[in-house]
Design a protein around this motif. Structure first.
Motif, PDB file in Angstrom:
ATOM      1  N   SER A 107       9.095 -33.552  -9.873  1.00 55.71           N
ATOM      2  CA  SER A 107       9.571 -32.389 -10.632  1.00 55.71           C
ATOM      3  C   SER A 107       8.653 -32.137 -11.824  1.00 55.71           C
ATOM      4  O   SER A 107       7.903 -33.032 -12.244  1.00 55.71           O
ATOM      5  CB  SER A 107      10.991 -32.623 -11.143  1.00 55.71           C
ATOM      6  OG  SER A 107      10.958 -33.575 -12.186  1.00 55.71           O
ATOM      7  N   GLY A 108       8.761 -30.928 -12.359  1.00 53.61           N
ATOM      8  CA  GLY A 108       7.944 -30.575 -13.513  1.00 53.61           C
ATOM      9  C   GLY A 108       8.204 -31.507 -14.683  1.00 53.61           C
ATOM     10  O   GLY A 108       7.270 -31.978 -15.342  1.00 53.61           O
ATOM     11  N   ALA A 109       9.484 -31.781 -14.939  1.00 51.90           N
ATOM     12  CA  ALA A 109       9.821 -32.652 -16.069  1.00 51.90           C
ATOM     13  C   ALA A 109       9.181 -34.031 -15.882  1.00 51.90           C
ATOM     14  O   ALA A 109       8.684 -34.638 -16.840  1.00 51.90           O
ATOM     15  CB  ALA A 109      11.337 -32.783 -16.194  1.00 51.90           C
ATOM     16  N   TYR A 135       8.434 -24.789 -23.385  1.00 54.18           N
ATOM     17  CA  TYR A 135       9.386 -25.456 -22.496  1.00 54.18           C
ATOM     18  C   TYR A 135       8.620 -26.376 -21.552  1.00 54.18           C
ATOM     19  O   TYR A 135       7.716 -25.928 -20.846  1.00 54.18           O
ATOM     20  CB  TYR A 135      10.230 -24.468 -21.678  1.00 54.18           C
ATOM     21  CG  TYR A 135      11.245 -25.199 -20.833  1.00 54.18           C
ATOM     22  CD1 TYR A 135      12.344 -25.832 -21.422  1.00 54.18           C
ATOM     23  CD2 TYR A 135      11.095 -25.317 -19.450  1.00 54.18           C
ATOM     24  CE1 TYR A 135      13.260 -26.555 -20.672  1.00 54.18           C
ATOM     25  CE2 TYR A 135      12.013 -26.036 -18.688  1.00 54.18           C
ATOM     26  CZ  TYR A 135      13.098 -26.655 -19.310  1.00 54.18           C
ATOM     27  OH  TYR A 135      14.000 -27.371 -18.558  1.00 54.18           O
ATOM     28  N   HIS A 136       8.983 -27.668 -21.550  1.00 59.45           N
ATOM     29  CA  HIS A 136       8.272 -28.620 -20.696  1.00 59.45           C
ATOM     30  C   HIS A 136       9.200 -29.429 -19.803  1.00 59.45           C
ATOM     31  O   HIS A 136       8.745 -30.377 -19.160  1.00 59.45           O
ATOM     32  CB  HIS A 136       7.422 -29.565 -21.559  1.00 59.45           C
ATOM     33  CG  HIS A 136       6.359 -28.854 -22.348  1.00 59.45           C
ATOM     34  ND1 HIS A 136       5.285 -28.237 -21.749  1.00 59.45           N
ATOM     35  CD2 HIS A 136       6.229 -28.638 -23.681  1.00 59.45           C
ATOM     36  CE1 HIS A 136       4.517 -27.680 -22.685  1.00 59.45           C
ATOM     37  NE2 HIS A 136       5.066 -27.906 -23.866  1.00 59.45           N
ATOM     38  N   GLY A 137      10.493 -29.086 -19.782  1.00 54.13           N
ATOM     39  CA  GLY A 137      11.413 -29.803 -18.917  1.00 54.13           C
ATOM     40  C   GLY A 137      12.608 -30.329 -19.687  1.00 54.13           C
ATOM     41  O   GLY A 137      12.669 -30.224 -20.916  1.00 54.13           O
ATOM     42  N   GLU A 186       1.445 -24.797 -22.988  1.00 51.20           N
ATOM     43  CA  GLU A 186       1.390 -23.894 -21.836  1.00 51.20           C
ATOM     44  C   GLU A 186       0.337 -22.829 -22.179  1.00 51.20           C
ATOM     45  O   GLU A 186       0.483 -22.168 -23.207  1.00 51.20           O
ATOM     46  CB  GLU A 186       2.731 -23.182 -21.641  1.00 51.20           C
ATOM     47  CG  GLU A 186       3.913 -24.074 -21.363  1.00 51.20           C
ATOM     48  CD  GLU A 186       5.219 -23.384 -21.783  1.00 51.20           C
ATOM     49  OE1 GLU A 186       5.801 -22.673 -20.964  1.00 51.20           O
ATOM     50  OE2 GLU A 186       5.640 -23.563 -22.948  1.00 51.20           O
ATOM     51  N   ASP A 219       0.190 -27.526 -19.532  1.00 52.03           N
ATOM     52  CA  ASP A 219       1.339 -27.445 -18.640  1.00 52.03           C
ATOM     53  C   ASP A 219       1.229 -26.131 -17.861  1.00 52.03           C
ATOM     54  O   ASP A 219       1.511 -25.051 -18.390  1.00 52.03           O
ATOM     55  CB  ASP A 219       2.634 -27.490 -19.470  1.00 52.03           C
ATOM     56  CG  ASP A 219       3.881 -27.357 -18.599  1.00 52.03           C
ATOM     57  OD1 ASP A 219       3.763 -26.942 -17.432  1.00 52.03           O
ATOM     58  OD2 ASP A 219       4.980 -27.657 -19.101  1.00 52.03           O
ATOM     59  N   ILE A 221       2.838 -25.726 -14.966  1.00 53.92           N
ATOM     60  CA  ILE A 221       3.919 -25.853 -13.984  1.00 53.92           C
ATOM     61  C   ILE A 221       4.402 -24.460 -13.562  1.00 53.92           C
ATOM     62  O   ILE A 221       4.674 -24.224 -12.388  1.00 53.92           O
ATOM     63  CB  ILE A 221       5.053 -26.724 -14.586  1.00 53.92           C
ATOM     64  CG1 ILE A 221       4.564 -28.191 -14.628  1.00 53.92           C
ATOM     65  CG2 ILE A 221       6.351 -26.590 -13.811  1.00 53.92           C
ATOM     66  CD1 ILE A 221       5.371 -29.116 -15.492  1.00 53.92           C
ATOM     67  N   GLN A 222       4.441 -23.543 -14.505  1.00 54.42           N
ATOM     68  CA  GLN A 222       4.889 -22.194 -14.166  1.00 54.42           C
ATOM     69  C   GLN A 222       3.721 -21.226 -13.920  1.00 54.42           C
ATOM     70  O   GLN A 222       3.825 -20.303 -13.124  1.00 54.42           O
ATOM     71  CB  GLN A 222       5.818 -21.644 -15.257  1.00 54.42           C
ATOM     72  CG  GLN A 222       6.513 -20.380 -14.843  1.00 54.42           C
ATOM     73  CD  GLN A 222       7.877 -20.126 -15.483  1.00 54.42           C
ATOM     74  OE1 GLN A 222       8.564 -19.215 -15.070  1.00 54.42           O
ATOM     75  NE2 GLN A 222       8.283 -20.872 -16.473  1.00 54.42           N
ATOM     76  N   LYS A 248       6.659 -26.592  -9.613  1.00 59.07           N
ATOM     77  CA  LYS A 248       7.198 -25.325  -9.105  1.00 59.07           C
ATOM     78  C   LYS A 248       6.536 -24.855  -7.816  1.00 59.07           C
ATOM     79  O   LYS A 248       6.765 -25.429  -6.766  1.00 59.07           O
ATOM     80  CB  LYS A 248       7.140 -24.270 -10.200  1.00 59.07           C
ATOM     81  CG  LYS A 248       8.172 -24.528 -11.298  1.00 59.07           C
ATOM     82  CD  LYS A 248       8.316 -23.365 -12.228  1.00 59.07           C
ATOM     83  CE  LYS A 248       9.395 -23.577 -13.264  1.00 59.07           C
ATOM     84  NZ  LYS A 248      10.739 -23.266 -12.804  1.00 59.07           N
TER      85      LYS A 248
HETATM   86  N1  PLP Z   1       7.092 -26.888 -17.688  1.00 60.29           N
HETATM   87  C1  PLP Z   1       7.232 -25.555 -17.588  1.00 60.29           C
HETATM   88  C2  PLP Z   1       6.188 -24.677 -18.195  1.00 60.29           C
HETATM   89  C3  PLP Z   1       8.323 -25.008 -16.922  1.00 60.29           C
HETATM   90  O1  PLP Z   1       8.448 -23.671 -16.845  1.00 60.29           O
HETATM   91  C4  PLP Z   1       9.284 -25.881 -16.353  1.00 60.29           C
HETATM   92  C5  PLP Z   1      10.462 -25.333 -15.677  1.00 60.29           C
HETATM   93  O2  PLP Z   1      10.865 -24.201 -15.866  1.00 60.29           O
HETATM   94  C6  PLP Z   1       9.096 -27.258 -16.480  1.00 60.29           C
HETATM   95  C7  PLP Z   1       7.992 -27.722 -17.149  1.00 60.29           C
HETATM   96  C8  PLP Z   1      10.093 -28.222 -15.895  1.00 60.29           C
HETATM   97  O3  PLP Z   1      10.030 -28.216 -14.505  1.00 60.29           O
HETATM   98  P1  PLP Z   1      11.245 -28.795 -13.632  1.00 60.29           P
HETATM   99  O4  PLP Z   1      12.391 -27.842 -13.786  1.00 60.29           O
HETATM  100  O5  PLP Z   1      10.703 -28.861 -12.238  1.00 60.29           O
HETATM  101  O6  PLP Z   1      11.562 -30.140 -14.180  1.00 60.29           O
END
Ligand code: PLP
Length: 396
Positions: A107-109, A135-137, A186, A219, A221-222, A248
Motif C-alpha cells: 500500500s501507499g502508506a 498526504y502520505h498515508g 509530493e 511521493d 503514489i498519486q 495506487k
Molecule cells: N501518498 C499519496 C500522495 C496519496 O495520495 C495516498 C493515498 O491517497 C497515499 C500516499 C497513501 O496510499 P494508500 O491509501 O495506498 O495507503
C-alpha cells in the motif's frame, strides 16, 4: 435477508458519517454500472488507481495467466519470483540510475513507512521535513508526515522531530539542516487540491538536500504511472529524488506499491539489523503481473501522448462563472468553486446525472477530475457537458 446496502451499513466499519454509498455491480472502461443498470462515468478512477480504465483486457489476461501459475509463495525478498523480476526490469528501464533498487510493498502508506525507515537507517539521523497539506498515508509514520492537524490530533503521540514547511516558500528551505534525515514531498500535492510544487522550488530543495545530506523522497503514489501526462511527475522538471514512492495505479488495479532508491542506500535495510523492513504480501505475484501488463501497455500503446490534449479539452469546456479556476497537470485536475457547499451540491447533482466525482481530503471546495487516462475526447466532452449541466441546474 439484508440487502447489500444494509449489509454495508451494518457490518462494514465506517470511515465517514456520509459515505457515497453507491452500489456498483460491474465496471468497464470509464464506466461503473449499478445493479439497476444505471451507468456512471468514473471521473476519479477509484482515486487515481484505474489509469487504464476498469477491466482492461491486457491486465485481466495477465492476472488470469498468473492465477494459473501461482498465487502467494513466500514473504517479500526470499524467493526468486518472475512476476517481480520482470516488473522490476521493466520499471528500471524507465528510471534514472539512482533509482535502480525496488522494494515492493502492498500500500501507499507502507511505501511511505519503508522510505522513512530507509532514510533514518541510511543517514543515521531521525528528523524529517514535510509540507503543510501533504498526504502520505494513514498509518502512524505516514500520518506523522501528513500536513493536516485535524486528521492527526486524536492519534498523538506520533513520530517526533517532524517539521512542516510551506510549499514553494524558498526561505523555509533553511529549516532543512544537518540533522534532517529526509524531506518527503509530493511533486504535486494531491489531497491539498492539486497544488504543484514549482520547478524552481524543487530545484532549490534538491540543492538544499545535497548540501545537508538529507535524502529527498518524492511521493508519486498519486501522480505516478502517467496521471500527469508523463510516467512520473518529476519528469516535468530536471529534479530527481533519492527515493521514489509508487502506489495506487502502479498495481494496474491490484494492491501494489513500492519505495525505490539506489542499491547503495537500499542495501542498508538488509543488515544491522537484517530484515530492516518486512512484508508478507509486498510484491504479490498477481499484483506484479497486473502491474507489468499495465506498464507495458502504457509504454507500447503511447497512452501518454494525447494526455496534454485531453487536459486542454477539459480546460476548454469547463468554463462557467461558478468555476473559479482549474489547477493541475494532465488528467490530475481540480475544479475550484467558491465554497464547499457549492462543490458538494455540484458533485451530488453530477452523480444524479450519471457522473462520479469527489472533493479532496484537505480541500472541500475543489472537485476532483482524474478519469482513467484512456478516456476518449468524446467522453471528455460528455463529462464536461454533465458538469456544466449540473451547475446550471443548481442555478449558481
Ligand atoms: N501518498 C499519496 C500522495 C496519496 O495520495 C495516498 C493515498 O491517497 C497515499 C500516499 C497513501 O496510499 P494508500 O491509501 O495506498 O495507503
Amino acid at each position: 435477508m439484508l440487502s447489500n446496502r444494509q449489509l454495508f451499513a451494518q457490518y462494514l466499519a465506517p470511515v465517514s458519517p456520509t459515505p457515497v454509498g453507491l452500489e456498483i455491480e460491474r465496471a468497464e472502461g470509464i464506466y461503473l454500472f449499478s445493479p439497476d443498470g444505471k451507468k456512471y462515468i468514473d471521473l476519479i478512477s477509484g482515486i487515481s488507481v484505474s489509469n487504464l480504465g476498469h477491466g482492461h483486457p491486457a491486465i485481466k489476461k495477465a492476472i488470469a495467466e498468473q492465477t494459473e501459475r501461482n498465487l502467494h509463495l513466500m514473504v517479500y525478498g526470499e524467493f526468486v519470483q518472475s512476476p517481480q523480476t520482470a516488473l522490476a526490469k521493466e520499471l528500471i528501464d524507465v528510471l534514472p540510475d539512482q533509482l535502480h533498487s525496488i522494494y515492493f510493498v502492498s500500500s501507499g502508506a507502507e511505501a511511505t513507512e519503508g522510505a522513512l525507515k530507509l532514510a533514518k537507517r541510511f543517514t543515521g539521523k531521525h528528523e524529517i521535513v514535510s509540507f503543510h497539506n501533504a498526504y502520505h498515508g494513514s498509518t502512524h509514520g505516514a500520518l506523522s508526515v501528513t500536513g493536516n492537524e485535524a486528521l492527526k490530533n486524536a492519534f498523538r503521540p506520533l513520530l517526533p522531530g517532524v517539521a512542516f514547511l510551506e510549499l514553494n516558500n524558498l526561505i523555509e528551505l533553511r529549516r532543512i539542516n544537518d540533522k534532517t534525515a529526509c524531506v518527503i514531498i509530493e511533486p504535486i500535492q494531491g489531497e491539498a487540491g492539486v497544488i504543484e510544487a514549482d520547478a524552481k522550488f524543487l530545484k532549490a530543495l534538491r540543492k538544499r538536500c545535497d548540501e545537508t545530506g538529507a535524502l529527498l523522497i518524492f511521493d508519486e503514489i498519486q501522480t505516478g504511472m502517467g496521471r500527469t501526462g508523463k510516467l512520473f511527475a518529476y519528469q516535468h522538471t530536471e529534479v530527481k529524488p533519492d527515493i521514489l514512492l509508487l502506489g495506487k495505479a502502479f498495481g494496474g488495479g491490484l494492491p501494489l506499491a513500492a519505495f525505490i532508491s539506489s542499491k547503495d542506500i537500499m542495501s542498508t535495510l538488509s543488515h544491522s539489523p537484517a530484515l530492516g523492513h518486512i512484508t508478507t504480501f509486498g510484491g504479490h505475484p498477481l499484483s506484479c503481473a497486473a502491474a507489468l501488463a499495465a506498464l507495458k501497455y502504457i509504454k507500447e500503446e503511447q497512452v501518454l501522448s494525447p494526455i496534454e490534449e485531453k487536459e486542454k479539452l477539459f480546460r476548454k469546456h469547463l468554463i462557467h462563472a461558478a468555476i473559479k479556476g482549474i489547477r493541475g497537470k494532465g488528467l490530475f485536475l481540480a475544479l475550484q468553486f467558491e465554497n464547499a457547499e457549492i462543490n458538494f451540491a455540484v458533485i451530488k447533482k453530477c452523480l444524479e446525472l450519471g457522473l462520479l466525482t469527489d472533493w479532496f481530503l484537505f480541500n472541500d471546495s475543489a472537485m476532483r477530475i482524474a478519469p482513467p487516462l484512456i478516456i476518449t475526447k468524446e467522453q471528455i466532452m460528455e463529462s464536461c457537458e454533465i458538469i456544466i449541466k449540473a451547475i446550471n441546474k443548481l442555478k449558481l
